[in-house]
Design an enzyme around this catalytic site. Sequence first.
Site, mmCIF file in Angstrom:
data_model
loop_
_atom_site.group_PDB
_atom_site.id
_atom_site.type_symbol
_atom_site.label_atom_id
_atom_site.label_comp_id
_atom_site.label_asym_id
_atom_site.label_seq_id
_atom_site.Cartn_x
_atom_site.Cartn_y
_atom_site.Cartn_z
ATOM 1 N N HIS A 1 -23.901 10.713 24.024
ATOM 2 C CA HIS A 1 -23.613 9.851 22.871
ATOM 3 C C HIS A 1 -22.239 9.186 23.020
ATOM 4 O O HIS A 1 -22.112 7.957 22.912
ATOM 5 C CB HIS A 1 -23.663 10.689 21.589
ATOM 6 N N GLU A 2 -21.211 9.985 23.280
ATOM 7 C CA GLU A 2 -19.860 9.432 23.423
ATOM 8 C C GLU A 2 -19.734 8.615 24.703
ATOM 9 O O GLU A 2 -19.005 7.617 24.738
ATOM 10 C CB GLU A 2 -18.821 10.552 23.393
ATOM 11 N N THR B 1 9.576 3.117 -2.337
ATOM 12 C CA THR B 1 10.546 4.021 -2.967
ATOM 13 C C THR B 1 11.745 4.253 -2.057
ATOM 14 O O THR B 1 12.884 4.384 -2.533
ATOM 15 C CB THR B 1 9.869 5.358 -3.311
ATOM 16 N N PRO C 1 0.829 -1.214 0.000
ATOM 17 C CA PRO C 1 0.000 0.000 0.000
ATOM 18 C C PRO C 1 0.855 1.252 0.000
ATOM 19 O O PRO C 1 2.060 1.203 0.281
ATOM 20 C CB PRO C 1 -0.823 -0.136 1.296
#
EC number: 3.4.24.-
Length: 637
Positions: free
Chosen positions: A417-418, A202, A196
Amino acid sequence: MNNQGRSILAWATLFIFVILLFNVFQSDSLLGGRNNITFSDFLTRVDEKTVNSVKIQGRVIEGTSNDGSTFNTYAPDYPDLVNRLTSNDVNIEVVPLETRMNTFLGFLISWFPMLLLIGVWVFFMRQMHGGGKAMGFGKSKARLLSDKGPKITFKDVAGIDEAKEELTEIVDFLRDPSKFQKLGGKIPKGCLLIGPPGTGKTLLAKAIAGEANVPFFSISGSDFVEMFVGVGASRVRDMFEQGKRNAPCIIFIDEIDAVGRHRGIGMGGGNDEREQTLNQMLVEMDGFEANEGVVIIAATNRPDVLDRALLRPGRFDRQIAVANPDINGREQILKVHLKKIKYNSTVLARIIARGTPGFSGAELANLVNEAALIAARLGKKEVDMHDMEEAKDKVLMGVARRSIAMSEKEKRLTAYHEGGHALVGLYCPAASPIHKATIIPRGNALGMVQRLPETDEYSQNREQMESSIAVYMAGRVAEEIIFGRNKVTSGASSDIKGATNIARAMVTKAGLSDLIGPIFHGSSGDDMYGRQPNNETSEATAELIDAEVKRIITQGYEFAKDILTKHIDQLHTLANALIEYETLSGQQIKNLLSGRALDSEEENKFPFNDSSTIKIDKEKSPEKTKTTKAKKENYAS
């Protein structure tokens, strides 16, 4: 003088030439360069007998006064002009209009457009092909690496030891071929680096150039194909001729997929120039003529699109996978990059490596650089661990957007929510440890809970995948419990997408559905055009798959709801703490829920032995196998 200086000089010369030519026309124009007077004034002077002589060319009159001064005027259609001049004793000279212009200037004007076009064409050809090689289209663009500048060696490459070992053998062969030839071994003709982006392909090539004391040519795959037919094949021939003249040598082709794609997919049925280039490369790499001493090293992150003839032994004898580094490799890479900055003793490469699963070498280099920039912006003399953590959060979760003015209502909703994500993550038996929870907006998210596995994981079992789904759904469940079903927001959209992807993978790829069974459904990847192949799953089976996906997600939803309902007090505590502190580490969350001081460093085996919920016991829970990819799980609101 460099190419840029020559270009500026050429344009400046052309500009000056045009200006001079313009001045010539102006100075030699029909009315330029003398004292211009009106025709009425001219007639008055004639009548006053102050005009000695005139030169008439068309309607332009150049006159000389008795005192020797000159003047110009323009005459209308005046038939009696000659009679009037002769009656006043004016000497008349008539010059044909076409002879006014000298021979050279006439030639220049007639040929100037053609000369200008030729000059522009030659100029651009020199720019494209350098120093006078206007006809050098077929010359290879391979660049011979110079000994000047910083030299990269294998010591600068870390975290990919297997790839280094394979390539070190090629370098050793070039240095001392007799060591291998005495056993009958031959040098590999080609080596293909696959991996990937950002894994160091390189960089490995640069290290080979620094280690091997042989000529090293580098070229990009896109440098072969030009707008002219046959140029690509000609450049391939020229490149291999250069290699043979400098053998033993190494030729490195970066992004070879630009020229090495499958043949036979040219659009329109015409002859594909790229296909001719590939055919020539196949012949040069393993044809009738020997290429002894020329080693081809190529790199690509798309091996699936390469032509099979290019990949066979005899052309690319070795295919070396350069994958993302594991935790030990990341630690080594971080140590290499940390040498380039000033940092204090609080920076621990091992801890940073543990918190960056799935990072490539390029991403780790960027993380270290971001930390140095953050420290410099704060006016520090050294980089500390806090800067590294801030840089990691920036890379993983995005830039903190503290300028967003969130209302108390939105802040409270985000905190619950968290908090739901974090609490269910603590109670799930196979979930990865909570690393951090925050309600500071980062990127496109209003808040985030980050989970990091203790070790690199390369596969997941059923329990881990079901736990991940429950954690994903926990944010939406918390909103529903606290604010009611009608107050649930769209903030869980990314959570729902993540849970759906896991559930569908369980059913269609991992064979973890009893109803569907261990059967693979769906495509195996994109085709050579980048499109999804036709799905061979029947409509009836597709309906069963959708039903199974829904069942698994609903199961995770109910599991998260059960945990949050039983531990609603802890959810309130955690949400209030997030509102107050905005960011909490995993250890701080455990301390908070166990009644300890927030920054206590004592060992905390949360959750406790509570029969009302699932007990997390790492020693008794099913042994974790490793996930296909070291994951970075961020749960955004």
